[in-house]
Design a protein around this motif. Structure first.
Motif, mmCIF file in Angstrom:
data_model
loop_
_atom_site.group_PDB
_atom_site.id
_atom_site.type_symbol
_atom_site.label_atom_id
_atom_site.label_comp_id
_atom_site.label_asym_id
_atom_site.label_seq_id
_atom_site.Cartn_x
_atom_site.Cartn_y
_atom_site.Cartn_z
ATOM 1 N N ASP A 6 20.217 -5.904 48.119
ATOM 2 C CA ASP A 6 18.798 -5.784 48.487
ATOM 3 C C ASP A 6 18.240 -4.460 47.986
ATOM 4 O OD1 ASP A 6 18.954 -8.202 49.650
ATOM 5 O OD2 ASP A 6 19.020 -7.490 51.733
ATOM 6 N N GLU A 7 19.031 -3.392 48.178
ATOM 7 C CA GLU A 7 18.581 -2.076 47.705
ATOM 8 C C GLU A 7 18.361 -2.104 46.200
ATOM 9 O OE1 GLU A 7 21.203 0.263 51.078
ATOM 10 O OE2 GLU A 7 21.599 0.685 48.964
ATOM 11 N N SER A 8 19.275 -2.797 45.525
ATOM 12 C CA SER A 8 19.192 -2.884 44.068
ATOM 13 C C SER A 8 17.914 -3.599 43.647
ATOM 14 C CB SER A 8 20.421 -3.614 43.541
ATOM 15 O OG SER A 8 20.233 -3.963 42.213
ATOM 16 N N GLU A 9 17.624 -4.707 44.363
ATOM 17 C CA GLU A 9 16.438 -5.491 44.007
ATOM 18 C C GLU A 9 15.170 -4.675 44.233
ATOM 19 O OE1 GLU A 9 17.163 -9.580 45.334
ATOM 20 O OE2 GLU A 9 14.955 -9.705 45.351
ATOM 21 N N THR A 10 15.139 -3.966 45.367
ATOM 22 C CA THR A 10 13.974 -3.145 45.679
ATOM 23 C C THR A 10 13.784 -2.092 44.601
ATOM 24 O OG1 THR A 10 14.653 -3.404 47.958
ATOM 25 C CG2 THR A 10 12.927 -1.773 47.534
ATOM 26 N N TRP A 11 14.907 -1.461 44.213
ATOM 27 C CA TRP A 11 14.825 -0.398 43.219
ATOM 28 C C TRP A 11 14.351 -0.961 41.877
ATOM 29 C CZ3 TRP A 11 16.899 1.034 38.519
ATOM 30 C CH2 TRP A 11 16.635 2.357 38.142
ATOM 31 N N ASN A 12 14.912 -2.109 41.506
ATOM 32 C CA ASN A 12 14.536 -2.723 40.220
ATOM 33 C C ASN A 12 13.067 -3.105 40.189
ATOM 34 O OD1 ASN A 12 16.854 -2.547 38.736
ATOM 35 N ND2 ASN A 12 17.720 -4.417 39.578
ATOM 36 N N ARG A 13 12.597 -3.616 41.368
ATOM 37 C CA ARG A 13 11.196 -4.028 41.424
ATOM 38 C C ARG A 13 10.273 -2.842 41.244
ATOM 39 N NH1 ARG A 13 12.128 -8.205 45.151
ATOM 40 N NH2 ARG A 13 11.985 -6.762 46.878
ATOM 41 N N SER A 14 10.674 -1.690 41.803
ATOM 42 C CA SER A 14 9.801 -0.515 41.742
ATOM 43 C C SER A 14 9.892 0.203 40.399
ATOM 44 C CB SER A 14 10.133 0.447 42.891
ATOM 45 O OG SER A 14 11.448 0.907 42.682
ATOM 46 N N HIS A 15 10.754 -0.280 39.512
ATOM 47 C CA HIS A 15 10.862 0.325 38.181
ATOM 48 C C HIS A 15 10.580 -0.702 37.104
ATOM 49 C CE1 HIS A 15 12.762 3.354 40.598
ATOM 50 N NE2 HIS A 15 12.723 4.175 39.562
ATOM 51 N N ASP A 16 10.222 -0.188 35.959
ATOM 52 C CA ASP A 16 9.920 -1.092 34.852
ATOM 53 C C ASP A 16 11.192 -1.776 34.380
ATOM 54 O OD1 ASP A 16 8.980 -0.509 31.400
ATOM 55 O OD2 ASP A 16 9.004 -2.331 32.590
ATOM 56 N N THR A 17 11.240 -3.099 34.446
ATOM 57 C CA THR A 17 12.463 -3.791 34.017
ATOM 58 C C THR A 17 12.301 -4.364 32.611
ATOM 59 O OG1 THR A 17 11.635 -5.679 35.225
ATOM 60 C CG2 THR A 17 13.391 -4.410 36.270
ATOM 61 N N ASN A 18 11.109 -4.188 32.036
ATOM 62 C CA ASN A 18 10.870 -4.756 30.705
ATOM 63 C C ASN A 18 11.263 -3.736 29.634
ATOM 64 O OD1 ASN A 18 10.013 -6.393 28.707
ATOM 65 N ND2 ASN A 18 7.845 -5.827 28.919
ATOM 66 N N ARG A 19 12.577 -3.575 29.488
ATOM 67 C CA ARG A 19 13.024 -2.490 28.606
ATOM 68 C C ARG A 19 13.425 -2.947 27.217
ATOM 69 N NH1 ARG A 19 16.096 -2.171 33.048
ATOM 70 N NH2 ARG A 19 15.330 -0.744 34.605
ATOM 71 N N GLY A 20 13.408 -4.246 26.981
ATOM 72 C CA GLY A 20 13.858 -4.732 25.682
ATOM 73 C C GLY A 20 15.367 -4.765 25.637
ATOM 74 N N PRO A 21 15.895 -5.070 24.469
ATOM 75 C CA PRO A 21 17.340 -5.256 24.368
ATOM 76 C C PRO A 21 18.117 -3.971 24.581
ATOM 77 C CG PRO A 21 16.328 -5.298 22.202
ATOM 78 C CD PRO A 21 15.224 -5.200 23.189
ATOM 79 N N VAL A 22 19.336 -4.129 25.047
ATOM 80 C CA VAL A 22 20.212 -2.977 25.223
ATOM 81 C C VAL A 22 20.501 -2.368 23.869
ATOM 82 C CG1 VAL A 22 22.555 -2.334 25.863
ATOM 83 C CG2 VAL A 22 21.296 -4.004 27.217
ATOM 84 N N ARG A 23 20.388 -1.070 23.776
ATOM 85 C CA ARG A 23 20.717 -0.434 22.512
ATOM 86 C C ARG A 23 22.128 0.106 22.593
ATOM 87 N NH1 ARG A 23 16.642 3.730 21.477
ATOM 88 N NH2 ARG A 23 15.151 2.089 21.833
ATOM 89 N N ILE A 24 22.863 -0.040 21.561
ATOM 90 C CA ILE A 24 24.237 0.452 21.588
ATOM 91 C C ILE A 24 24.433 1.494 20.509
ATOM 92 C CG2 ILE A 24 25.523 -1.294 22.829
ATOM 93 C CD1 ILE A 24 25.517 -3.059 20.518
ATOM 94 N N ARG A 25 25.271 2.430 20.797
ATOM 95 C CA ARG A 25 25.348 3.626 19.952
ATOM 96 C C ARG A 25 26.638 3.744 19.179
ATOM 97 N NH1 ARG A 25 20.180 6.022 20.388
ATOM 98 N NH2 ARG A 25 19.384 4.992 22.216
ATOM 99 N N ASN A 26 26.623 4.714 18.257
ATOM 100 C CA ASN A 26 27.829 4.968 17.467
ATOM 101 C C ASN A 26 28.996 5.368 18.339
ATOM 102 O OD1 ASN A 26 26.720 4.471 14.992
ATOM 103 N ND2 ASN A 26 25.843 6.531 14.899
ATOM 104 N N ARG A 27 30.163 4.920 17.965
ATOM 105 C CA ARG A 27 31.348 5.359 18.680
ATOM 106 C C ARG A 27 31.533 6.836 18.441
ATOM 107 N NH1 ARG A 27 36.499 3.411 17.557
ATOM 108 N NH2 ARG A 27 35.991 2.959 15.420
ATOM 109 N N PRO A 28 31.742 7.639 19.489
ATOM 110 C CA PRO A 28 31.904 9.063 19.257
ATOM 111 C C PRO A 28 33.204 9.361 18.522
ATOM 112 C CG PRO A 28 32.306 8.539 21.552
ATOM 113 C CD PRO A 28 31.890 7.263 20.881
#
Ligand SMILES: NC(=O)C1=CN([C@@H]2O[C@H](COP(=O)(O)OP(=O)(O)OC[C@H]3O[C@@H](n4cnc5c(N)ncnc54)[C@H](OP(=O)(O)O)[C@@H]3O)[C@@H](O)[C@H]2O)C=CC1
Ligand SMILES: O=C(O)[C@@H]1CCC=N1
Length: 478
Positions: free
Chosen positions: A132-154
């Motif tokens: 429930d806490e997670s849902e509340t938090w997600n609702r109060s934040h922008d969830t339209n972030r587009g695809p996950v970006r993945i980075r170079n292996r360090p």
């Protein structure tokens, strides 16, 4: 034993009495040791509740937004806090327990009306609050972030040290993520060998062999969302298995060499006797940037490394058939050139294939007996269950469907309750009831011994396949 202790037995000599006392003490000690060893593997409810309390305090709810953020720091703090409270669990154990509870919660939540789990509702209240806490938090934040970006292996740095992060640092890091909802992933600025690598956005995955294992693993990799289907390729001599890969959007080829040249991580998923041929075909195309992962039963890291360039990064993975439905049990081992981060990358890619563990190579053949082949032992058992019911007059289709659900339910409860199988078995047994009569028949039939021998024999066979596929001394000298 109580009778012995009360010394009320007549006709017993003092020396016999003390011998019996010594035996009793030994048995008691063995039992206590066994119980404490079992406790190491099985979580009790108090420990589980404490872990959930700690994770909740660490705001785990704010990390359930589906992004590929690995919360190792958070689990690291949880491990410390649990240790302070007297619960000695590794980061991996805590992470795994959390994953299991999350999966169980989702399935319990979806099936609340139909599935009767005796144990899980105990944690359901806490899990519900976290969700429930997670849902509340997600609702109060922008969830339209587009695809996950993945980075170079360090790249590994020479002076990587395991710097202990203070809790304050971790909480601050987590806080700053919350404040910036447009970031796709946490980009690590400090090298931390325990933190798995972020993935290269262009990471390309190849499968040599288009059989069941390649397909199951490919499905899991794609489900993670980290790798688009356009970055995945599969090769096989014929087209007969290509259709299902093409349905996933995966590219196909008949050339193993071309596949290796266009991929970073390559799964070798052909039958064990073909591994040497395939590796000799690709060896000239394998560079330091490649990660080669073999799933072939028995074929050892030494053999694989011997057939590839000396600096090739090689891992050995043993999956099982339920990878096809993302419920596999996978164990991998790293070759001499594979770094911790290569293992972490593999683990991360396979997380949707099922349970993924790393272990010493000696365990891979055992895992092959236990789980790679073990799946077939369970099927044999399911078939026998159904046939017993058919013998007693139940229609075959219904008997098989109930047998499948019985195996599934028993397995899920075993995994999710964290209880020892013997404990669950005793919970099913009413004194003088039906189950104990059936169990007696099974013990008389030697099911337990036969099953242990099956795992042993399959393990030995994997070892034998390993010896057969190893290059001979003459071949080594070439
Ligand atoms: N099946 C299982 O439950 C498990 C299997 N494994 C291991 O996984 C590996 C694969 O098994 P599995 O998926 O069941 O096997 P399959 O028989 O289902 O698939 C083998 C694949 O290899 C392809 N192939 C054959 N020769 C070549 C070649 N020269 N180059 C490229 N591809 C080739 C076949 O091509 P084509 O499609 O043209 O026939 C086929 O697609 C084995 O080594 C096995 O030990 C490990 C754990 C569990
Ligand atoms: O039977 C085999 O050889 C393969 C390996 C584990 C499961 N199937």
């Amino acid at each position: 034993m109580c009778i012995i202790r009360s010394r009320s037995i007549r006709n017993i000599r003092t020396d016999q009495y003390y011998t019996l006392i010594a035996i009793y003490r030994n048995l008691k000690k063995t039992y206590q040791l066994k119980m404490s060893a079992m406790k190491k593997y099985f979580w009790d409810s108090e420990e589980t509740e404490y872990m959930l309390k700690v994770l909740r305090e660490l705001d785990i709810a704010k990390h359930l937004d589906g992004r590929k953020v690995r919360n190792l720091k958070l689990f690291k703090v949880a491990e410390k806090r649990m240790k302070q409270a007297g619960y000695h669990r590794s980061i991996d154990q805590i992470r795994h327990r959390w994953k299991v509870l999350k999966t169980s919660y989702y399935s319990w939540n979806n099936n609340q009306q139909t599935v009767k789990l005796t144990r899980f509702p105990q944690y359901a209240t806490t899990m519900q609050s976290i969700m429930d806490e997670s849902e509340t938090w997600n609702r109060s934040h922008d969830t339209n972030r587009g695809p996950v970006r993945i980075r170079n292996r360090p790249k590994p740095t020479v002076h990587e040290e395991d710097t202990e992060d203070s809790e304050e640092e971790v909480v601050t890091a987590a806080q700053s993520l919350h404040d910036n909802s447009t970031v796709d992933v946490i980009i690590k600025t400090d090298p931390d060998p325990e933190t798995p690598p972020e993935m290269d956005s262009n990471l390309r995955i190849g499968f040599i062999g288009a059989g069941n294992m390649a397909y199951g693993i490919a499905k899991g990799v794609l489900q993670s969302g980290d790798v688009p289907p356009t970055n995945v390729k599969v090769s096989a001599p014929s087209t007969r298995n290509f259709g299902r890969f093409q349905e996933l959007g995966v590219a196909v080829t008949h050339s193993n060499a071309e596949l290796v040249s266009s991929c970073d991580m390559v799964f070798v998923a052909v039958k064990p006797h073909l591994v040497a041929t395939v590796l000799s075909e690709i060896t000239d195309h394998v560079t330091r940037k490649h990660i080669i992962v073999s799933v072939a039963a028995g074929v050892t890291l030494a053999t694989l490394q011997g057939l590839l360039p000396f600096d090739a990064v090689v891992l050995r993975l043993m999956p099982n058939l339920p990878c096809l439905v993302q419920q596999g049990a996978l164990l991998f081992s790293r070759g001499t050139r594979a770094r911790q981060e290569d293992g972490d990358l593999l683990r991360s890619l396979l997380q949707h294939c099922g349970l993924v563990e790393e272990g010493p190579e000696a365990w891979i053949d055992i895992h092959t007996g236990l789980s790679g082949s073990g799946v077939a032992f369970v099927y044999l058992f399911a078939e026998a269950l159904a046939e017993g019911a058919v013998k007693m007059g139940m229609p075959s289709a219904l008997a098989h469907s109930i047998a499948a659900q019985t195996v599934l339910g028993a397995g899920q409860l075993l995994r999710d309750s964290g209880k020892h199988p013997a404990q669950l078995r005793s919970e099913v047994c009413t004194p003088g009831g039906t189950t104990i009569f059936g169990l007696h028949a099974m013990e008389q039939g030697g099911v337990r011994a036969a099953t242990m021998t099956a795992v042993e024999t399959a393990t030995e066979r994997a070892r034998e396949l390993g010896r057969k596929s190893a290059p001979t001394a003459t071949e080594n000298r070439k």
